[in-house]
Scaffold this active site. Structure first.
Site, mmCIF file in Angstrom:
data_model
loop_
_atom_site.group_PDB
_atom_site.id
_atom_site.type_symbol
_atom_site.label_atom_id
_atom_site.label_comp_id
_atom_site.label_asym_id
_atom_site.label_seq_id
_atom_site.Cartn_x
_atom_site.Cartn_y
_atom_site.Cartn_z
ATOM 1 N N LYS A 269 -0.140 -4.550 5.178
ATOM 2 C CA LYS A 269 1.084 -3.748 5.109
ATOM 3 C C LYS A 269 1.627 -3.507 6.517
ATOM 4 C CE LYS A 269 0.053 -1.074 0.931
ATOM 5 N NZ LYS A 269 1.232 -1.466 0.138
ATOM 6 N N ARG A 343 -3.504 -3.980 -9.843
ATOM 7 C CA ARG A 343 -3.586 -4.662 -11.143
ATOM 8 C C ARG A 343 -4.872 -5.478 -11.247
ATOM 9 N NH1 ARG A 343 2.033 -7.532 -9.852
ATOM 10 N NH2 ARG A 343 2.152 -5.633 -8.606
#
Ligand code: BES
Ligand code: MN
Ligand code: ZN
Length: 488
Positions: A269, A343
């Protein structure tokens, strides 16, 4: 903190702060029931120009009444539940800020639902009294006792059960907030596992089991394990079992994403605001909060809490973009972006949940930045493969003021997950990111009544108020209470 309901003579109750929710004429519960005090308060309201509208409040000091502070809180215009909750939350903050040890709280007239109002009061008073344990600069709340006054004995009984439930929810939220606020060097997967063991030791109705990396290998949770590949922190798969219902009753399974720090992995990130990725375990924290609230309230229902806990870090052993992994379900996944890791841990937890033959499975996750763009900080995103389950969760969101908003789970969106090298990719491109993330999860939930709550926008606040919110503990507890006891 202690909460009690009372309908005794108000002037005989000892308290250092009286809080009255009312309109300009002090028409509320009081009007019909306690004429002596009512007259005094009416005069005070007039003299202080209290207009009774929502958002207006007057703090008064008067020698004529046996309370060192009287706080009038306006309720005119609080026509919706959402507005009433706002009034109560503001009043709760004032109750804590008053510095009182004992507060006497006179409710607004409960048109329909005295249980609900009392629960909202207890929850918000506890919420307002929360202080991050490691912050010594904030003064701790002095409040010890809150007496919640109702006009009649019948209402008192309703209020009493409402207070108990609301206190359980408020303490559960504060449990979730504390875990969320702890930095990632304290709150590791192992730390969370220890807290679950503590909770199970302290509560007869709760069991817990912790799976480690070797156990997860045996279960073939290849997707979950691909996320923990880059970190030295051992992953934990936490299983909490609350047995409040009959043995034969199918459980509700809650699955909470607990990425104790999400650096993005090799798909690192950007640096700005990256500290906030310590909050990427707030879904898991909300499951802890619910489990604690269930133990406290004793709801007659069976609930399993699953918390897959991992840290997502880059290193020489980390999963690379393009790697293909095999999930516990057997379906293969091309990991195109290691920052879409939530996920990857949730899909294996959903597959694991099948063994409980659940009545419903609900996962809670800080899953997508796209959800923050779509719904901001107001509503959590809701997606489900079962319309009844979705409707019940939406209703619980409205009733508790912890709102959710549904997004579609159409198969046209699922097509965005196509991969040339595996059964699916772990990302679906720039468009509809919250929906494609849910479509990914839905591929693992085909055999289950399942809902997904994306709390990326609602789990914490940024800026000056930076901190975990404890959402969606109120929504989930309302849902479970409705399930356990549909009449309340
Ligand atoms: N934990 C983040 C989602 C997130 C981002 C929550 C910002 C709150 C604020 C999640 O693991 C993530 O990184 N998602 C990616 C997915 C993308 C790579 C498809 C995102 O939303 O950018
Ligand atoms: Mn991520
Ligand atoms: Zn994440």
């Amino acid at each position: 903190m202690e909460f009690t309901a009372s309908s005794a003579n108000l002037l005989k109750i000892k308290a250092d702060c009286l809080i009255v929710l009312a309109d300009a004429q002090i028409n509320g519960v009081l009007a019909s029931d306690d004429t002596e005090l009512h007259g005094d308060l009416k005069a005070l309201a007039k003299a202080s120009n209290f207009d009774g509208k929502t958002g207006s409040a007057k703090t008064l000091h008067t020698p004529t009444l046996p309370f060192s502070q009287v706080i009038l809180i306006g309720i005119t215009g609080a026509t919706s539940r959402q507005k009433q909750i706002k009034v109560i939350a503001d009043a709760a903050s004032k109750a804590i800020a008053s510095g009182a040890k004992k507060v006497l709280w006179v409710a607004a007239r409960a048109a329909d639902d005295g249980h609900w109002q009392a629960a909202i009061v207890a929850r918000n008073v506890l919420h307002a009294s929360y202080k991050y344990t490691k912050n010594d600069k904030v003064v701790a709340s002095r409040l010890k006792t809150l007496i919640y006054w109702t006009g009649s004995r019948a209402e008192q009984q309703l209020a009493s059960t409402g207070l108990d439930f609301g206190a359980a929810v408020g303490n559960g939220m504060n449990c979730a907030r504390e875990l969320g606020n702890l930095p990632a060097n304290f709150c590791t997967p192992s730390y969370l596992a220890d807290r679950a063991s503590d909770m199970a030791r302290d509560n007869a109705s709760l069991d817990c089991q912790i799976l480690d990396n070797a156990d997860m290998h045996k279960l073939a949770m290849g997707s979950l394990l691909s996320v923990t590949a880059g970190t030295v922190e051992p992953a934990k798969f936490i299983i909490m079992n609350y047995r409040g219902g009959a043995k034969s009753e199918a459980p509700t399974v809650l699955i909470g994403k607990a990425v104790t720090f999400d650096s993005g992995g090799i798909s690192l990130k950007p640096g700005g605001g990256m500290d906030e990725m310590k909050f990427d375990m707030c879904g898991g924290a909300s499951v802890f909060g619910v489990m604690q609230a269930l133990c406290a309230s004793g709801l007659a229902i069976n609930v399993i809490g699953l918390v897959p806990a991992v840290e997502n870090m880059p290193s020489g052993t980390a999963t690379r973009p393009g790697d293909v992994v095999t999930s516990m379900s057997g379906q293969t996944i091309e990991v195109l972006n290691t920052d879409a890791e939530g996920r990857l841990i949730l899909c294996d937890a959903i597959t694991y949940s099948e063994r409980f033959k659940p009545r419903a499975v609900i996962d809670i996750a800080t899953l997508t930045g796209a959800c923050v763009m779509a719904l901001g900080k107001q509503a959590s995103g809701l997606l489900a493969n079962d319309d009844d389950l979705a409707d019940e969760l939406l209703a619980s969101g409205t009733r508790s003021g912890d709102r959710a908003w549904q997004l579609p789970l159409w198969e046209e969106y699922d097509a965005q997950l196509k991969s040339n090298f595996a059964d699916m990719a772990n990302i679906g491109g720039r468009e509809a990111g919250t929906i494609t993330a849910a479509c990914f999860l839905a591929r693992y939930a085909k055999k289950l009544p399942w809902a997904h709550i994306d709390i990326a926008g609602t789990a914490w606040l940024s800026g000056a108020q930076k901190g975990a919110t404890g959402r969606p503990v109120p929504l989930l507890m309302d849902y479970l209470q409705q399930r356990a006891n549909p009449s309340t």
